[in-house]
Design an enzyme around this catalytic site. Structure first.
Site, PDB file in Angstrom:
ATOM      1  N   ASP A  66       0.845  -1.190   0.000  1.00 41.39           N
ATOM      2  CA  ASP A  66       0.000   0.000   0.000  1.00 41.39           C
ATOM      3  C   ASP A  66       0.882   1.243   0.000  1.00 41.39           C
ATOM      4  O   ASP A  66       2.094   1.146   0.194  1.00 41.39           O
ATOM      5  CB  ASP A  66      -0.956  -0.013   1.208  1.00 41.39           C
ATOM      6  CG  ASP A  66      -0.243  -0.225   2.536  1.00 41.39           C
ATOM      7  OD1 ASP A  66       1.001  -0.249   2.554  1.00 41.39           O
ATOM      8  OD2 ASP A  66      -0.924  -0.380   3.552  1.00 41.39           O
ATOM      9  N   ASN A 132      -7.824  -0.817  14.129  1.00 39.63           N
ATOM     10  CA  ASN A 132      -9.239  -0.977  13.757  1.00 39.63           C
ATOM     11  C   ASN A 132      -9.463  -2.239  12.911  1.00 39.63           C
ATOM     12  O   ASN A 132     -10.534  -2.428  12.355  1.00 39.63           O
ATOM     13  CB  ASN A 132      -9.742   0.272  13.011  1.00 39.63           C
ATOM     14  CG  ASN A 132      -9.034   0.464  11.666  1.00 39.63           C
ATOM     15  OD1 ASN A 132      -8.153  -0.306  11.302  1.00 39.63           O
ATOM     16  ND2 ASN A 132      -9.423   1.500  10.938  1.00 39.63           N
ATOM     17  N   HIS A 134      -7.660  -3.086  10.181  1.00 39.21           N
ATOM     18  CA  HIS A 134      -7.323  -2.993   8.764  1.00 39.21           C
ATOM     19  C   HIS A 134      -6.095  -3.834   8.423  1.00 39.21           C
ATOM     20  O   HIS A 134      -5.270  -4.140   9.277  1.00 39.21           O
ATOM     21  CB  HIS A 134      -7.170  -1.535   8.289  1.00 39.21           C
ATOM     22  CG  HIS A 134      -5.936  -0.823   8.715  1.00 39.21           C
ATOM     23  ND1 HIS A 134      -5.946   0.489   9.145  1.00 39.21           N
ATOM     24  CD2 HIS A 134      -4.639  -1.195   8.755  1.00 39.21           C
ATOM     25  CE1 HIS A 134      -4.719   0.870   9.422  1.00 39.21           C
ATOM     26  NE2 HIS A 134      -3.904  -0.131   9.200  1.00 39.21           N
ATOM     27  N   GLU A 139      -9.604  -0.877   4.938  1.00 36.90           N
ATOM     28  CA  GLU A 139     -10.222  -0.387   6.163  1.00 36.90           C
ATOM     29  C   GLU A 139     -11.520  -1.160   6.439  1.00 36.90           C
ATOM     30  O   GLU A 139     -12.040  -1.852   5.544  1.00 36.90           O
ATOM     31  CB  GLU A 139     -10.530   1.103   6.001  1.00 36.90           C
ATOM     32  CG  GLU A 139      -9.292   1.996   5.837  1.00 36.90           C
ATOM     33  CD  GLU A 139      -8.617   2.329   7.160  1.00 36.90           C
ATOM     34  OE1 GLU A 139      -8.670   1.510   8.097  1.00 36.90           O
ATOM     35  OE2 GLU A 139      -8.011   3.409   7.245  1.00 36.90           O
TER      36      GLU A 139
END
Ligand code: GLP
Length: 245
Positions: A66, A132, A134, A139
């Site tokens: 990413d 979270n 991800h 996400e």
């Protein structure tokens, strides 16, 4: 689901054990393509690999997981620049595919998509996990079939990643490009690296909770071959008696 869990007690052991697991995976292929993560978590792993020196690790090619968008070329916080400094340059590792966060993002996405059918799925994906849930920049809300794409970062990811961002680094980006869950799930072997108490809750949720887009890391439960290298703090909230294998 089958996990191999390697529990470590300090960062040095984390680096060594992660490097061992990685090399063991590499040995099963001839010059495989490998997805590697950025962030704080893998730093001891890269340090351990650097200590081994160039030529001591089975050959592989790097695929970028990413990248932030809207930064300038040469920005120190571009993931590709971090990867070059931490691993690729010292170990002379060739790049199979990478993003260029400074280019026109849509042009970049088109190019990346064009390249995908020409290259085989990566054999090994080494990944981290966000607080979270991800994976890469997939996400919460990401489908298990999500493709390589441009994403808006969530507030929680921006808050977590902003730490360590210096004033001279400029505005923190709110968009990124990421391989999708589809590309990550295509890997034959996954190595998940997790360090620290802040990841304990989400790790337990990802591995023992429902498989759901709310926690993209929970898709790991559908993978055949997952090795988790984690420190004690990261494993501290796993349910008692959880059977790892
Ligand atoms: C980052 C990256 C992920 C990484 C995760 C955890 O935003 N996009 O690839 O695994 O968040 O980062 P850290 O290891 O710094 O907690």
């Amino acid at each position: 689901m089958k996990y191999t869990v390697i529990e470590v007690h300090n960062d040095r052991a984390f680096g060594k054990k992660a490097a061992q697991a990685f090399i063991q995976a590499l040995r099963q292929y001839h010059e495989p393509d490998v997805i590697l993560p950025t962030g704080n978590t893998p730093l001891p792993f890269y340090a351990a690999l650097r200590e081994m020196g160039p030529g001591k690790i089975p050959a592989f090619r790097y695929r970028q997981l990413d990248e932030y968008l809207d930064l300038w070329m040469g920005h120190p916080k571009l993931f590709l620049n971090e990867m070059k400094t931490n691993l690729l340059d010292p170990l002379e590792i060739p790049i199979r595919s990478s993003f260029n966060g400074a280019a026109d993002p849509y042009e970049e996405l088109m190019q990346a998509k064009k390249l995908l059918p020409e290259i085989r799925p990566a054999k090994i994906a080494v990944i981290g996990i966000g607080e979270n849930g991800h994976v890469g920049f997939n996400e919460p809300g990401s489908s298990m079939f999500s493709d390589i794409r441009i994403v808006d970062l969530t507030e929680s990811t921006i808050m977590a990643n902003k730490k360590g961002w210096a004033p001279e680094d400029g505005l923190f980006p709110n968009r990124a490009i990421t391989l999708g869950m589809m590309q990550l799930r295509e890997a034959e072997q996954t190595i998940l690296l997790v360090r620290g108490e802040s990841k304990a809750q989400i790790l337990a949720k990802a591995l023992t909770g429902p498989v759901t887009p709310d926690v993209p890391a929970s898709y790991l439960q559908m993978q055949e071959n997952v090795t988790i290298v984690a420190d004690r703090l990261a494993l501290s909230k796993m349910p008692a008696g959880f059977n790892f294998s």
